[in-house]
Design a protein around this motif. Sequence first.
Motif, PDB file in Angstrom:
ATOM      1  N   MET A 299      -8.093   7.869  71.282  1.00 18.41           N
ATOM      2  CA  MET A 299      -7.598   7.473  69.972  1.00 18.41           C
ATOM      3  C   MET A 299      -6.179   7.979  69.776  1.00 18.41           C
ATOM      4  O   MET A 299      -5.864   9.112  70.113  1.00 18.41           O
ATOM      5  CB  MET A 299      -8.509   8.025  68.869  1.00 18.41           C
ATOM      6  CG  MET A 299      -8.168   7.524  67.482  1.00 18.41           C
ATOM      7  SD  MET A 299      -9.432   7.923  66.241  1.00 18.41           S
ATOM      8  CE  MET A 299      -9.154   9.681  66.089  1.00 18.41           C
ATOM      9  N   THR A 300      -5.323   7.148  69.251  1.00 23.60           N
ATOM     10  CA  THR A 300      -3.931   7.527  69.001  1.00 23.60           C
ATOM     11  C   THR A 300      -3.872   8.678  68.010  1.00 23.60           C
ATOM     12  O   THR A 300      -4.505   8.650  66.951  1.00 23.60           O
ATOM     13  CB  THR A 300      -3.138   6.336  68.426  1.00 23.60           C
ATOM     14  OG1 THR A 300      -3.336   5.198  69.262  1.00 23.60           O
ATOM     15  CG2 THR A 300      -1.661   6.668  68.348  1.00 23.60           C
ATOM     16  N   PHE A 301      -3.114   9.709  68.355  1.00 18.04           N
ATOM     17  CA  PHE A 301      -2.939  10.867  67.492  1.00 18.04           C
ATOM     18  C   PHE A 301      -1.788  10.577  66.538  1.00 18.04           C
ATOM     19  O   PHE A 301      -0.652  10.347  66.967  1.00 18.04           O
ATOM     20  CB  PHE A 301      -2.634  12.097  68.345  1.00 18.04           C
ATOM     21  CG  PHE A 301      -2.648  13.402  67.589  1.00 18.04           C
ATOM     22  CD1 PHE A 301      -3.844  14.028  67.288  1.00 18.04           C
ATOM     23  CD2 PHE A 301      -1.459  14.001  67.201  1.00 18.04           C
ATOM     24  CE1 PHE A 301      -3.862  15.233  66.607  1.00 18.04           C
ATOM     25  CE2 PHE A 301      -1.466  15.204  66.516  1.00 18.04           C
ATOM     26  CZ  PHE A 301      -2.671  15.828  66.218  1.00 18.04           C
ATOM     27  N   ILE A 302      -2.069  10.561  65.237  1.00 21.82           N
ATOM     28  CA  ILE A 302      -1.079  10.132  64.246  1.00 21.82           C
ATOM     29  C   ILE A 302      -0.598  11.327  63.427  1.00 21.82           C
ATOM     30  O   ILE A 302      -1.401  12.050  62.834  1.00 21.82           O
ATOM     31  CB  ILE A 302      -1.662   9.055  63.321  1.00 21.82           C
ATOM     32  CG1 ILE A 302      -2.105   7.838  64.154  1.00 21.82           C
ATOM     33  CG2 ILE A 302      -0.639   8.638  62.266  1.00 21.82           C
ATOM     34  CD1 ILE A 302      -2.778   6.740  63.350  1.00 21.82           C
ATOM     35  N   ILE A 303       0.723  11.505  63.423  1.00 21.58           N
ATOM     36  CA  ILE A 303       1.350  12.627  62.734  1.00 21.58           C
ATOM     37  C   ILE A 303       2.152  12.125  61.541  1.00 21.58           C
ATOM     38  O   ILE A 303       3.008  11.255  61.681  1.00 21.58           O
ATOM     39  CB  ILE A 303       2.304  13.388  63.678  1.00 21.58           C
ATOM     40  CG1 ILE A 303       1.569  13.866  64.936  1.00 21.58           C
ATOM     41  CG2 ILE A 303       2.959  14.559  62.952  1.00 21.58           C
ATOM     42  CD1 ILE A 303       2.503  14.392  66.023  1.00 21.58           C
ATOM     43  N   CYS A 304       1.874  12.696  60.372  1.00 21.88           N
ATOM     44  CA  CYS A 304       2.737  12.507  59.206  1.00 21.88           C
ATOM     45  C   CYS A 304       3.897  13.490  59.334  1.00 21.88           C
ATOM     46  O   CYS A 304       3.689  14.703  59.238  1.00 21.88           O
ATOM     47  CB  CYS A 304       1.986  12.810  57.913  1.00 21.88           C
ATOM     48  SG  CYS A 304       1.017  11.459  57.276  1.00 21.88           S
TER      49      CYS A 304
ATOM     50  N   ALA B  85       3.866   0.070  68.866  1.00 18.27           N
ATOM     51  CA  ALA B  85       3.841   1.140  69.858  1.00 18.27           C
ATOM     52  C   ALA B  85       2.404   1.494  70.234  1.00 18.27           C
ATOM     53  O   ALA B  85       2.099   1.736  71.412  1.00 18.27           O
ATOM     54  CB  ALA B  85       4.570   2.370  69.329  1.00 18.27           C
ATOM     55  N   ALA B  86       1.523   1.511  69.244  1.00 15.99           N
ATOM     56  CA  ALA B  86       0.108   1.772  69.535  1.00 15.99           C
ATOM     57  C   ALA B  86      -0.462   0.701  70.447  1.00 15.99           C
ATOM     58  O   ALA B  86      -1.225   0.989  71.381  1.00 15.99           O
ATOM     59  CB  ALA B  86      -0.683   1.861  68.240  1.00 15.99           C
TER      60      ALA B  86
ATOM     61  N   SER C  72      -4.083  -0.157  60.446  1.00 10.99           N
ATOM     62  CA  SER C  72      -3.665  -1.177  61.417  1.00 10.99           C
ATOM     63  C   SER C  72      -3.741  -0.645  62.839  1.00 10.99           C
ATOM     64  O   SER C  72      -4.168  -1.350  63.762  1.00 10.99           O
ATOM     65  CB  SER C  72      -2.247  -1.649  61.100  1.00 10.99           C
ATOM     66  OG  SER C  72      -2.183  -2.283  59.844  1.00 10.99           O
ATOM     67  N   ILE C  73      -3.324   0.606  63.029  1.00 13.67           N
ATOM     68  CA  ILE C  73      -3.386   1.204  64.362  1.00 13.67           C
ATOM     69  C   ILE C  73      -4.843   1.328  64.815  1.00 13.67           C
ATOM     70  O   ILE C  73      -5.169   1.023  65.977  1.00 13.67           O
ATOM     71  CB  ILE C  73      -2.687   2.573  64.373  1.00 13.67           C
ATOM     72  CG1 ILE C  73      -1.164   2.382  64.270  1.00 13.67           C
ATOM     73  CG2 ILE C  73      -3.037   3.359  65.635  1.00 13.67           C
ATOM     74  CD1 ILE C  73      -0.394   3.668  64.093  1.00 13.67           C
ATOM     75  N   ARG C  74      -5.722   1.731  63.925  1.00  9.61           N
ATOM     76  CA  ARG C  74      -7.141   1.840  64.296  1.00  9.61           C
ATOM     77  C   ARG C  74      -7.718   0.462  64.630  1.00  9.61           C
ATOM     78  O   ARG C  74      -8.562   0.331  65.531  1.00  9.61           O
ATOM     79  CB  ARG C  74      -7.936   2.507  63.168  1.00  9.61           C
ATOM     80  CG  ARG C  74      -7.483   3.929  62.808  1.00  9.61           C
ATOM     81  CD  ARG C  74      -7.420   4.830  64.018  1.00  9.61           C
ATOM     82  NE  ARG C  74      -6.991   6.180  63.677  1.00  9.61           N
ATOM     83  CZ  ARG C  74      -6.273   6.952  64.464  1.00  9.61           C
ATOM     84  NH1 ARG C  74      -5.905   6.527  65.674  1.00  9.61           N
ATOM     85  NH2 ARG C  74      -5.925   8.159  64.089  1.00  9.61           N
ATOM     86  N   TRP C  75      -7.277  -0.579  63.921  1.00  6.91           N
ATOM     87  CA  TRP C  75      -7.714  -1.949  64.206  1.00  6.91           C
ATOM     88  C   TRP C  75      -7.216  -2.372  65.588  1.00  6.91           C
ATOM     89  O   TRP C  75      -7.954  -2.985  66.373  1.00  6.91           O
ATOM     90  CB  TRP C  75      -7.177  -2.881  63.119  1.00  6.91           C
ATOM     91  CG  TRP C  75      -7.810  -4.241  63.086  1.00  6.91           C
ATOM     92  CD1 TRP C  75      -8.888  -4.624  62.349  1.00  6.91           C
ATOM     93  CD2 TRP C  75      -7.397  -5.406  63.818  1.00  6.91           C
ATOM     94  NE1 TRP C  75      -9.176  -5.961  62.570  1.00  6.91           N
ATOM     95  CE2 TRP C  75      -8.275  -6.464  63.477  1.00  6.91           C
ATOM     96  CE3 TRP C  75      -6.375  -5.657  64.729  1.00  6.91           C
ATOM     97  CZ2 TRP C  75      -8.158  -7.727  64.011  1.00  6.91           C
ATOM     98  CZ3 TRP C  75      -6.258  -6.931  65.273  1.00  6.91           C
ATOM     99  CH2 TRP C  75      -7.138  -7.950  64.907  1.00  6.91           C
TER     100      TRP C  75
ATOM    101  N   LEU D 244      -7.953  -3.687  71.529  1.00  2.00           N
ATOM    102  CA  LEU D 244      -7.448  -3.639  72.905  1.00  2.00           C
ATOM    103  C   LEU D 244      -8.560  -3.819  73.936  1.00  2.00           C
ATOM    104  O   LEU D 244      -8.354  -4.422  74.985  1.00  2.00           O
ATOM    105  CB  LEU D 244      -6.717  -2.316  73.145  1.00  2.00           C
ATOM    106  CG  LEU D 244      -5.354  -2.190  72.457  1.00  2.00           C
ATOM    107  CD1 LEU D 244      -4.793  -0.784  72.656  1.00  2.00           C
ATOM    108  CD2 LEU D 244      -4.372  -3.232  72.988  1.00  2.00           C
ATOM    109  N   GLY D 245      -9.739  -3.289  73.642  1.00  2.45           N
ATOM    110  CA  GLY D 245     -10.862  -3.464  74.566  1.00  2.45           C
ATOM    111  C   GLY D 245     -10.667  -2.722  75.872  1.00  2.45           C
ATOM    112  O   GLY D 245      -9.870  -1.786  75.972  1.00  2.45           O
TER     113      GLY D 245
END
Length: 253
Positions: free
Chosen positions: A1-6, A186-187, A224-227, A232-233
Amino acid sequence: MTFIICEAGVNHNGDFKTAEKLCQAAKDVGANAVKFQHFSSEKLWGDDRIKNLELDDAEFINLSWLCKDLDLEMIVTPFSGESVEFVQTLNPKRIKVASGCINRWEILDAIDPKLPVLLSTGMSRWDEIEKAVYRLDNPLTLLHCTSIYPCPPEEVNLLAMETLSQFGFPVGFSDHTDNEVASIAAAALGATVIEKHLTLDRYQEGPDHLSSVDPITFYRMVQSIRWVEKSLGDGVKRVMSGEQVLRKVWKRD
């Protein structure tokens, strides 16, 4: 899972209460972490040009406690060797090296070699990145970045992430555009980390507000990134389970 930083950065404008609100907003939008910058204007620039954007050490300690209560990781970018030493007293899970500090050996050499490093590569040539990578004996993630605030789309150059992957480390994206589109793209391109500036008000005075997004937009970006991640599968071309009914209608079997 993409690590998302604020990336809260200095969008608190030197106000501790605003910094607390940014932590809460980071939690509310679904980010994995919130990031701040620890510096002394006098030591960094030799004058007081950004002293109004400083938080003191006690405030950072209090923010770290708040983030623990929120179950939110706090990351800090240090801007001196002394700053690195303080940041490491907060027991971080990782540390961020800013693009402007990629060749400041005082900072890189002060980092505990067991501590994972997010190395931002804005305004850097390939040989400069290479020297920093070889200087650090840490678990690394390289962040593609364009140091323009805000960054226009023609300068984003997302495909440089693929080039950076030649170093053999995970690659992410530090986004300085004024919207969420590049981070989502980018994701989709495989970024393992997305760092995006968060502000409570894009129209405040300050260096980063115009290259930031508000909480509503940040939340939309996270969703959107989680979607995208789900979409991607696994890359295997096959008949998907949901296609079976229509496949029978078309008498494909």
